[in-house]
Design a protein around this motif. Structure first.
Motif, PDB file in Angstrom:
ATOM      1  N   GLY A 137       8.027   2.629 -14.045  1.00  0.00           N
ATOM      2  CA  GLY A 137       6.834   2.936 -13.271  1.00  0.00           C
ATOM      3  C   GLY A 137       5.730   1.910 -13.419  1.00  0.00           C
ATOM      4  N   TYR A 138       5.776   1.108 -14.490  1.00  0.00           N
ATOM      5  CA  TYR A 138       4.768   0.060 -14.688  1.00  0.00           C
ATOM      6  C   TYR A 138       4.762  -0.941 -13.544  1.00  0.00           C
ATOM      7  CZ  TYR A 138       8.402  -3.341 -15.787  1.00  0.00           C
ATOM      8  OH  TYR A 138       9.476  -4.181 -15.708  1.00  0.00           O
ATOM      9  N   LYS A 139       5.863  -1.002 -12.785  1.00  0.00           N
ATOM     10  CA  LYS A 139       5.929  -1.983 -11.695  1.00  0.00           C
ATOM     11  C   LYS A 139       4.953  -1.663 -10.567  1.00  0.00           C
ATOM     12  CE  LYS A 139      10.560  -3.834 -12.351  1.00  0.00           C
ATOM     13  NZ  LYS A 139      11.638  -4.558 -11.667  1.00  0.00           N
ATOM     14  N   ILE A 140       4.559  -0.413 -10.454  1.00  0.00           N
ATOM     15  CA  ILE A 140       3.610  -0.052  -9.395  1.00  0.00           C
ATOM     16  C   ILE A 140       2.256  -0.718  -9.626  1.00  0.00           C
ATOM     17  CG2 ILE A 140       2.347   1.859  -8.332  1.00  0.00           C
ATOM     18  CD1 ILE A 140       4.851   3.548  -8.648  1.00  0.00           C
ATOM     19  N   PRO A 141       1.577  -0.504 -10.769  1.00  0.00           N
ATOM     20  CA  PRO A 141       0.319  -1.251 -10.977  1.00  0.00           C
ATOM     21  C   PRO A 141       0.543  -2.750 -11.087  1.00  0.00           C
ATOM     22  CG  PRO A 141       0.941  -0.036 -12.961  1.00  0.00           C
ATOM     23  CD  PRO A 141       1.834   0.457 -11.857  1.00  0.00           C
ATOM     24  N   LEU A 142       1.699  -3.174 -11.609  1.00  0.00           N
ATOM     25  CA  LEU A 142       1.973  -4.608 -11.715  1.00  0.00           C
ATOM     26  C   LEU A 142       1.955  -5.263 -10.342  1.00  0.00           C
ATOM     27  CD1 LEU A 142       2.942  -7.192 -13.191  1.00  0.00           C
ATOM     28  CD2 LEU A 142       5.274  -6.352 -12.889  1.00  0.00           C
ATOM     29  N   LEU A 143       2.677  -4.693  -9.369  1.00  0.00           N
ATOM     30  CA  LEU A 143       2.723  -5.284  -8.034  1.00  0.00           C
ATOM     31  C   LEU A 143       1.388  -5.176  -7.319  1.00  0.00           C
ATOM     32  CD1 LEU A 143       5.115  -6.720  -6.615  1.00  0.00           C
ATOM     33  CD2 LEU A 143       5.745  -5.457  -8.661  1.00  0.00           C
ATOM     34  N   ARG A 144       0.681  -4.053  -7.508  1.00  0.00           N
ATOM     35  CA  ARG A 144      -0.643  -3.937  -6.899  1.00  0.00           C
ATOM     36  C   ARG A 144      -1.579  -5.004  -7.447  1.00  0.00           C
ATOM     37  NH1 ARG A 144      -2.266   0.857  -8.852  1.00  0.00           N
ATOM     38  NH2 ARG A 144      -3.335  -0.202 -10.563  1.00  0.00           N
ATOM     39  N   ASN A 145      -1.640  -5.141  -8.753  1.00  0.00           N
ATOM     40  CA  ASN A 145      -2.558  -6.099  -9.359  1.00  0.00           C
ATOM     41  C   ASN A 145      -2.146  -7.536  -9.057  1.00  0.00           C
ATOM     42  OD1 ASN A 145      -3.856  -3.886 -10.428  1.00  0.00           O
ATOM     43  ND2 ASN A 145      -2.938  -4.072 -12.455  1.00  0.00           N
ATOM     44  N   LEU A 146      -0.843  -7.790  -9.029  1.00  0.00           N
ATOM     45  CA  LEU A 146      -0.358  -9.130  -8.717  1.00  0.00           C
ATOM     46  C   LEU A 146      -0.730  -9.517  -7.291  1.00  0.00           C
ATOM     47  CD1 LEU A 146       1.326 -11.505  -9.837  1.00  0.00           C
ATOM     48  CD2 LEU A 146       3.376 -10.319  -9.009  1.00  0.00           C
ATOM     49  N   THR A 147      -0.628  -8.562  -6.383  1.00  0.00           N
ATOM     50  CA  THR A 147      -0.987  -8.809  -4.986  1.00  0.00           C
ATOM     51  C   THR A 147      -2.475  -9.103  -4.853  1.00  0.00           C
ATOM     52  OG1 THR A 147       0.810  -7.382  -4.216  1.00  0.00           O
ATOM     53  CG2 THR A 147      -0.984  -7.816  -2.676  1.00  0.00           C
ATOM     54  N   VAL A 148      -3.296  -8.282  -5.481  1.00  0.00           N
ATOM     55  CA  VAL A 148      -4.746  -8.491  -5.399  1.00  0.00           C
ATOM     56  C   VAL A 148      -5.124  -9.842  -6.009  1.00  0.00           C
ATOM     57  CG1 VAL A 148      -6.994  -7.656  -6.190  1.00  0.00           C
ATOM     58  CG2 VAL A 148      -5.268  -6.032  -5.384  1.00  0.00           C
ATOM     59  N   GLU A 149      -4.579 -10.137  -7.168  1.00  0.00           N
ATOM     60  CA  GLU A 149      -4.923 -11.386  -7.848  1.00  0.00           C
ATOM     61  C   GLU A 149      -4.551 -12.606  -7.014  1.00  0.00           C
ATOM     62  OE1 GLU A 149      -3.943 -13.741 -12.050  1.00  0.00           O
ATOM     63  OE2 GLU A 149      -2.686 -12.078 -11.387  1.00  0.00           O
ATOM     64  N   LEU A 150      -3.335 -12.602  -6.441  1.00  0.00           N
ATOM     65  CA  LEU A 150      -2.911 -13.774  -5.675  1.00  0.00           C
ATOM     66  C   LEU A 150      -3.691 -13.908  -4.382  1.00  0.00           C
ATOM     67  CD1 LEU A 150      -1.069 -16.183  -5.405  1.00  0.00           C
ATOM     68  CD2 LEU A 150       0.659 -14.697  -4.359  1.00  0.00           C
ATOM     69  N   LEU A 151      -3.907 -12.819  -3.663  1.00  0.00           N
ATOM     70  CA  LEU A 151      -4.642 -12.899  -2.405  1.00  0.00           C
ATOM     71  C   LEU A 151      -6.104 -13.300  -2.634  1.00  0.00           C
ATOM     72  CD1 LEU A 151      -3.265  -9.872  -0.357  1.00  0.00           C
ATOM     73  CD2 LEU A 151      -2.633 -12.292  -0.203  1.00  0.00           C
ATOM     74  N   GLU A 152      -6.698 -12.811  -3.713  1.00  0.00           N
ATOM     75  CA  GLU A 152      -8.060 -13.258  -4.030  1.00  0.00           C
ATOM     76  C   GLU A 152      -8.097 -14.754  -4.276  1.00  0.00           C
ATOM     77  OE1 GLU A 152     -11.184 -10.350  -5.870  1.00  0.00           O
ATOM     78  OE2 GLU A 152      -9.455 -10.467  -7.219  1.00  0.00           O
TER      79      GLU A 152
END
Length: 325
Positions: free
Chosen positions: A306-321
Motif C-alpha cells: 500500500g505504500y506505493k499509493i503515496p509514493l506514486l502520488r508524491n513522485l508525480t507531484v515532485e516531478l511535475l513541480e
C-alpha cells in the motif's frame, strides 16, 4: 542448465521459420533469458541467435520521429544524440536500468519482452500462474511489497520490470514486428496485457512473432520529458515505483500532459484519468496531487504494498513541480 541446440538466423524469414518449431526461443542480448534458463524457469530446446539480422540502427525518417531497431543495444539507445535531445525520458529510463555492462548487451526488443522479476515466478518450487498456469499465486500471501497495485487479478500480481516501456508509453510509441501474416505494428499501449485469467501471456503479439523495431512519432512535447525512478538501493535495482512525464504549461495552466507509471502493474501504466483531470487545471502542486489521487482511486493494494499509493502520488507531484516553468 539443461542441454540445448544453438543456431544463428541468417535472415528474418529464416528466424521465423525456425521459431515455428516447438521448443525454440529467440536469443538477442540474453541478459534475461540466460538467467531464466539457469533458474530452470525457461527450458528451450533450441536457441536462435538474432545477432546477424539488420535491426541494429537508429534512423531519422523523412516524416519525423525516430525508428529504433530491435537489436539496438540499450547503451547505444541511451547515448544517441537524437534520443537524448528529442526524447530525453527514453534515454533517462534506459540509464536508470541495470549496469553499464548489461546495457551494452541488452537490446531494445529484449527489454520490452523481459519477464517479471517476481521472486515466485523465478522460483520453480513456488506456485506461480505466470510460470505454470493453474498452480496458484504464492505472492498474494507471501512477499509482495514490490508487486502490483493496479490492473492485477486474483491470478497474478506481478509487475512489468521495463523502465524503457514506461517512457515509450508516454511517447505513444509503436512496436513493429514480423508475424505469421507478415509485417505489422501495435501501439505500445496494446502490446502488453493485463493478467486476467491468462497471466502466462505477457503480450498480445501473435505466437512466433519477431520484433523488428520501435517507432517514436514526432512529438514536440517529448523534448522536455523526464523519467524518475525510486528503488531500494541507488543503482542496479528494479523500481519500487517510477514515472515518465511530459508537460506543457501555458499561462499558468496545464495545456497538455502525458504520464506513465512503472512498477505498479503488469504493464506500463498510462495515467489516462490523471491526464484528463490535469488538462486545463492550474499548474500547481494541489492540482497535481488531486489528479494523481483520481488515478490511484483504482488501486487495490495488498498487505505490504500500500505504500506505493503515496509514493506514486508524491513522485508525480515532485516531478511535475520540477517541470513547471
Amino acid at each position: 542448465m539443461r542441454p540445448f541446440e544453438y543456431e544463428r538466423a541468417e535472415d528474418p524469414a529464416g528466424a521465423l521459420a525456425t521459431i515455428a518449431r516447438p521448443g525454440t526461443a529467440f536469443l538477442a542480448g540474453g541478459t534475461n533469458l540466460v538467467d531464466l534458463m539457469k533458474l530452470g524457469v525457461a527450458t528451450p530446446d533450441r536457441l536462435v541467435d538474432l545477432g546477424d539480422l539488420p535491426y541494429d540502427e537508429i534512423e531519422v525518417p523523412a516524416e519525423g520521429g525516430l525508428r529504433i531497431g530491435a537489436l539496438v543495444s540499450n547503451s547505444d539507445l541511451a547515448t544517441h544524440d537524437e534520443v537524448r535531445s528529442r526524447y530525453p525520458a527514453v534515454a533517462q529510463a534506459v540509464l536508470a536500468g541495470a549496469s553499464g555492462q548489461l546495457r551494452n548487451r541488452a537490446t531494445v526488443g529484449g527489454n520490452l519482452l523481459q519477464r517479471t522479476r517476481c521472486r515466485y515466478f523465478q522460483d520453480v518450487t513456488k506456485a506461480c500462474n505466470k510460470r505454470a498456469p493453474g498452480t496458484g499465486c504464492d505472492a498474494r500471501d507471501g512477499e509482495h511489497h514490490d508487486l502490483a497495485i493496479l490492473g492485477a487479478s486474483p491470478q497474478c500480481i506481478a509487475t512489468n520490470p521495463s523502465d524503457l516501456a514506461v517512457a515509450l508509453s508516454v511517447m505513444d510509441a509503436s512496436v513493429h514486428y514480423l508475424g505469421p501474416h507478415g509485417p505489422a505494428a501495435v501501439s505500445v499501449h496494446d502490446l502488453f496485457r493485463r493478467p486476467g485469467d491468462r497471466p502466462d501471456r505477457d503480450t498480445n503479439l501473435p505466437p512466433g512473432s519477431l520484433i523488428t523495431g520501435v517507432v517514436l512519432p514526432e512529438c514536440p512535447l517529448a523534448a522536455g520529458s523526464r523519467y524518475r525512478k525510486v528503488r531500494d538501493r541507488a543503482s542496479f535495482a528494479f523500481a519500487a515505483g517510477s514515472i515518465a512525464a511530459a508537460l506543457d504549461v501555458r499561462d499558468g495552466l496545464v495545456h497538455d500532459v502525458r504520464i506513465a507509471w512503472g512498477a505498479v502493474a503488469h504493464l506500463p501504466w498510462r495515467t489516462w484519468a490523471l491526464e484528463r483531470a490535469l488538462r486545463g487545471a492550474p499548474a500547481r502542486a494541489e492540482s497535481y496531487a488531486r489528479a494523481a489521487e483520481a488515478e490511484l482511486a483504482a488501486a487495490k493494494p495488498l498487505r505490504d504494498n500500500g505504500y506505493k499509493i503515496p509514493l506514486l502520488r508524491n513522485l508525480t507531484v515532485e516531478l511535475l513541480e520540477a517541470m513547471t516553468p
